[in-house]
Write an enzyme that holds these catalytic residues in place. Structure first.
Site, PDB file in Angstrom:
ATOM      1  N   GLU A 167       0.874  -1.234  -0.112  1.00  0.00           N
ATOM      2  CA  GLU A 167      -0.159  -0.074   0.005  1.00  0.00           C
ATOM      3  C   GLU A 167       0.767   1.297   0.017  1.00  0.00           C
ATOM      4  OE1 GLU A 167      -2.885  -0.128   2.906  1.00  0.00           O
ATOM      5  OE2 GLU A 167      -3.563  -2.036   2.613  1.00  0.00           O
ATOM      6  N   GLU A 352      -5.136  -8.531   1.051  1.00  0.00           N
ATOM      7  CA  GLU A 352      -5.979  -8.329   2.439  1.00  0.00           C
ATOM      8  C   GLU A 352      -7.323  -8.172   2.246  1.00  0.00           C
ATOM      9  OE1 GLU A 352      -4.204  -4.968   4.620  1.00  0.00           O
ATOM     10  OE2 GLU A 352      -2.175  -5.357   4.132  1.00  0.00           O
TER      11      GLU A 352
HETATM   12  O1  IFM Z   1      -3.843  -2.473   9.488  1.00  0.00           O
HETATM   13  C1  IFM Z   1      -4.015  -2.257   8.053  1.00  0.00           C
HETATM   14  C2  IFM Z   1      -2.791  -2.901   7.440  1.00  0.00           C
HETATM   15  O2  IFM Z   1      -1.670  -2.655   7.850  1.00  0.00           O
HETATM   16  C3  IFM Z   1      -2.580  -2.421   5.849  1.00  0.00           C
HETATM   17  N1  IFM Z   1      -4.036  -2.492   5.307  1.00  0.00           N
HETATM   18  C4  IFM Z   1      -5.102  -2.107   6.001  1.00  0.00           C
HETATM   19  C5  IFM Z   1      -5.289  -2.813   7.409  1.00  0.00           C
HETATM   20  C6  IFM Z   1      -6.422  -2.299   8.114  1.00  0.00           C
HETATM   21  O3  IFM Z   1      -6.543  -0.843   8.497  1.00  0.00           O
END
Ligand code: IFM
Length: 451
Positions: A167, A352
């Site tokens: 990200e 994710e």
């Molecule tokens: O916890 C974070 C993660 O580190 C990166 N993506 C989003 C998640 C939730 O906010």
């Protein structure tokens, strides 16, 4: 009656974490401090002053956590390496104890039939490099390439899937523009410098991988389809700006070699680059793209928000998670098909997906009733399956997160885990959502149509 969903053969069923969020022991065995160690120890930066000093104690308890992964039936684990454990000063001397730690963990995963899916950078920059300008410094490209080489040499072969950055949009937006993540900067100029350097660093690491690595490498981005809050031209323009700023800032350069049209203009006089911006090896071909998906964005014009000049508005008829993120699974299908249409038929992983809900801090007994999280997972897995039916080459899914953990500036106040962590005792309890996910994994998707 429609057939029970089935995912493709060899599908990766996993859960994800990141080093600073779960490991604890940040300075153990010769590790150097990272930017988040410093940031979280600065008063006022995190809810309740929470830090990653202990977190889930995964640094020491990973064997127990691997046993939990086994119990859940996972065949993959996405985690990140802590740069400052491996190179305490960010560059130069390698810390053998850091290599040994991850080596052991990788071996144990493999022994249990769990594929390690490794992210090189998930936001924890060595503090020593932050002191030298962090991602805003042009040297960051070399720092990252050198660090990546150390990791490839130590672990490639046993690790077959690598992600360069997690990200990068959050790194620049939260860390350099809004100051809510490390390093806490609020400078559009630095955000634009960091953006270009992250892209160059990603490309440099991919190139380095081709010299020494023999498997797959990709990038992980977070995407959020953008809708306008109304038909008003201002809102429509806000949604378009937000799409350019969030969804295309990193992907257009990686696939097309340049920033999206209109991106530089958003920075006005703060744009630090000339017209002939060189993004280095940014277009180095990738083996896969990782997509983190949580929510849709419904946007309105908001001139208070720098650069993007757009902000989220709530939708009265929608449901929201504990972080006020709209629950909107259809936008996951939309995201996956949009990537295929815009950038081509690259293998995709959902690296994710998950939700924060308000679970109790302590648990009596052996279960945690979290129906909202189970519903979230079910609806999003069905949306992912729908994308596969529409021709998307989706190869795996990772729940965020294996464990309740340190949610950055929110500290421990937001719980994403499918495994509950009691932060007083470190006791782990598989939540009902975890049991549900295990049934989906076991049936390769069929359980999604039950219940
Ligand atoms: O916890 C974070 C993660 O580190 C990166 N993506 C989003 C998640 C939730 O906010």
């Amino acid at each position: 009656m429609s057939a029970a969903p089935q995912f493709p053969p060899g599908f990766l069923w996993g859960a994800a974490t990141s080093a600073y969020q779960v490991e604890g022991s940040p300075l153990a065995d010769g590790a150097g401090p990272c930017n988040w160690h410093r940031f979280s120890h600065t008063p006022g930066r995190t809810v309740d002053g929470d830090t990653g000093d202990v977190a889930c104690d995964h640094y020491r308890r990973y064997p127990q956590d691997i046993a939990l992964m086994r119990e859940l039936g996972l065949n993959a684990y996405r985690f990140s390496l802590a740069w400052s454990r491996l190179l305490p000063n960010g560059t130069g001397e390698v810390n053998a104890a850091g290599i040994t730690h991850y080596s052991r963990m990788i071996d144990q995963l493999l022994e249990h039939g769990i594929e390690p899916f490794v992210t090189l950078y998930h936001w924890d920059l060595p503090a020593a490099l932050e002191d030298r300008g962090g991602w805003a410094a042009p040297e960051s490209v070399d720092w990252f390439r050198d660090y990546a080489r150390v990791c490839f040499r130590a672990f490639d072969g046993r690790v077959r899937r690598w992600a360069t950055l997690n990200e990068p949009w959050v790194v620049t937006d939260a860390g350099y523009l809004h100051g809510v993540h490390a390093p806490g900067s609020t400078s559009p100029r630095e955000a634009a410098l960091a953006s270009a350097n992250l892209l160059r660093a990603h490309g440099a690491a991919v190139e380095a991988y081709r010299e020494v690595g023999g498997h797959e490498i990709g990038l992980v981005v977070n995407l959020e389809p953008k809708d306008a809050a109304s038909d008003a031209p201002d809102d429509v323009a806000a949604a378009e700006r937000s799409d350019v700023y969030m969804n295309r800032q990193y992907l257009d350069p990686v696939f097309f070699g340049h920033y999206p049209e209109g991106f530089a203009e958003m920075f006005g006089n703060e744009w630090p680059h000339g017209g002939d911006l060189d993004l280095g090896a940014v277009r180095a071909p990738l083996d896969f793209l990782g997509i983190n998906y949580y929510r849709r964005g419904v946007m309105t014009r908001d001139d208070e928000r720098p650069v993007e000049r757009a902000g989220h508005v709530p939708v009265p008829e929608s449901d929201y998670t504990d972080l006020d993120w709209e629950i909107f699974p259809a936008a996951l299908t939309r995201t996956l098909t949009w990537v295929k249409q815009r950038y081509g038929d690259i293998p995709l992983y959902i690296t994710e997906n998950g939700a924060a809900f308000d679970d109790p801090p302590h648990v009596e007994g052996e279960s945690v009733d979290d129906p909202l999280r189970a519903d979230y997972l079910r609806s999003h897995l069905l949306a992912a399956h729908e994308a596969i039916e529409r021709g998307v080459d989706l190869r795996g899914y990772f729940v965020w997160s294996l464990l309740d953990n340190f949610e950055w500036a929110q500290g421990y106040s937001k719980r994403f885990g499918i495994v509950h962590v009691d932060f007083d005792t470190q006791r782990r309890t598989i939540k009902d959502s975890g049991r549900f996910y295990a049934s989906v994994v076991r049936s390769n998707g069929a359980a999604l149509s039950e219940g």
